[in-house]
Design a protein around this motif. Structure first.
Motif, mmCIF file in Angstrom:
data_model
loop_
_atom_site.group_PDB
_atom_site.id
_atom_site.type_symbol
_atom_site.label_atom_id
_atom_site.label_comp_id
_atom_site.label_asym_id
_atom_site.label_seq_id
_atom_site.Cartn_x
_atom_site.Cartn_y
_atom_site.Cartn_z
ATOM 1 N N GLU A 31 72.678 13.074 70.505
ATOM 2 C CA GLU A 31 72.963 14.512 70.425
ATOM 3 C C GLU A 31 72.355 15.159 69.186
ATOM 4 O O GLU A 31 72.166 16.377 69.151
ATOM 5 N N SER A 32 72.064 14.352 68.185
ATOM 6 C CA SER A 32 71.543 14.888 66.923
ATOM 7 C C SER A 32 70.018 14.917 66.877
ATOM 8 O O SER A 32 69.432 15.360 65.892
ATOM 9 N N LEU A 33 69.370 14.449 67.940
ATOM 10 C CA LEU A 33 67.911 14.442 68.003
ATOM 11 C C LEU A 33 67.374 15.773 68.520
ATOM 12 O O LEU A 33 67.973 16.398 69.396
ATOM 13 N N SER A 34 66.227 16.179 67.987
ATOM 14 C CA SER A 34 65.534 17.339 68.535
ATOM 15 C C SER A 34 64.923 16.969 69.895
ATOM 16 O O SER A 34 64.926 15.795 70.283
ATOM 17 N N GLU A 35 64.401 17.948 70.577
ATOM 18 C CA GLU A 35 63.867 17.717 71.932
ATOM 19 C C GLU A 35 62.823 16.616 71.957
ATOM 20 O O GLU A 35 62.758 15.813 72.886
ATOM 21 N N GLU A 53 75.174 19.137 63.658
ATOM 22 C CA GLU A 53 74.778 20.416 64.256
ATOM 23 C C GLU A 53 73.265 20.580 64.187
ATOM 24 O O GLU A 53 72.632 21.060 65.122
ATOM 25 N N GLU A 54 72.692 20.176 63.066
ATOM 26 C CA GLU A 54 71.232 20.229 62.893
ATOM 27 C C GLU A 54 70.592 19.165 63.781
ATOM 28 O O GLU A 54 71.160 18.098 64.011
ATOM 29 N N LYS A 55 69.401 19.442 64.297
ATOM 30 C CA LYS A 55 68.684 18.465 65.114
ATOM 31 C C LYS A 55 67.526 17.873 64.306
ATOM 32 O O LYS A 55 66.871 18.581 63.526
ATOM 33 N N TYR A 56 67.280 16.597 64.524
ATOM 34 C CA TYR A 56 66.308 15.879 63.695
ATOM 35 C C TYR A 56 65.150 15.319 64.521
ATOM 36 O O TYR A 56 65.332 14.898 65.664
#
Length: 254
Positions: free
Chosen positions: A145-149, A114-117
């Protein structure tokens, strides 16, 4: 996937859902590989974090972190780190080093966070262990999907061509008084390592199996996952990748 076993009650004859849910959770795995070059590993993490130019206090995910040695080092570099691994025993050990910016959790890498990295690291051939090939694609999608923008992901994988060229079919390694008899071979698109040893009057047998994924295989998977492969390196000093010579296959993507 979660059939972790208590290492003190290992039954080598009892099959498990996945080989790595038993082998990676035994003390013998860590004994056999205790001589791994962590100085080289830290040099790699210095180089790759500098290359990515991560911001101060960047959120970093160490995916398949084992006992957390590399998560701890990434945290020492100033990053806010989560180490995740399927092995409950490894995470229990790693969690002893938890602090305000270093945490650990049991997690299946096929499931997105859920958190973005800002950066996701999958280091030292911690990919390609699944029984079903489609799980490799599912894992890549979960990483994306788990990466930030503006985040980047790194997979550090073996270079299949080099491994097969230098494969030692049989050898015995003695570590802490235990003779580990090793056999290596290629079969059905996987690189196998059979591990036999005896300890305290009991015989053990484990098998490591990793999908022999080439750069071309990864490119196909990444295209299907909607991933952009940005750069490729061939060793921990971030030198150019050469198919027949490079020690590693290191891929930067988003």
């Amino acid at each position: 996937m979660s059939e972790e076993q208590n290492p003190t009650n290992i039954n080598p004859e009892q099959p498990t859902a996945t080989w790595f849910s038993s082998w990676f959770d035994t003390p013998y795995y860590h004994i056999l590989y205790k001589e791994r070059n962590y100085t080289e590993a830290q040099l790699f993490m210095d180089n790759i974090t500098n290359y990515l130019n991560l911001p101060e206090n960047a959120k970093v995910l160490d995916l398949a972190c084992g006992k957390g040695r590399h998560s701890i080092y990434l945290n020492q570099l100033g990053f806010d780190v989560l180490g995740a691994d399927l092995s409950e025993n490894s995470i229990a050990e790693a969690s002893k080093d938890t602090n305000d910016t270093l945490h650990f959790k049991v997690h299946d890498m096929r499931v997105p966070f859920e958190e973005k990295y800002d950066a996701i690291f999958n280091l030292f051939t911690s990919f390609g262990y699944f029984e079903k090939d489609e799980d490799n694609l599912i894992t890549l999608k979960a990483i994306k999907e788990s990466l930030s923008e503006y985040g980047f992901a790194v997979i550090d994988f073996l270079n299949v061509s080099q491994v097969l060229k230098t494969l030692v079919p049989e050898e015995t390694k003695t570590v802490e008084g235990i003779d580990f008899h090793l056999k290596r071979y290629l079969k059905d698109g996987h690189i196998y390592k059979e591990i036999d040893f005896e300890d305290k009057g009991q015989k053990f047998h484990f098998t490591e199996k990793v999908k022999a994924l080439t750069l071309q295989d990864f490119e196909v998977l990444m295209e299907e996952a909607g991933i952009y492969l940005l750069d490729i390196f061939g060793d921990y000093k971030l030198k150019k990748f050469y198919k027949n010579e490079s020690e590693r296959l290191i891929m930067i993507f988003k």
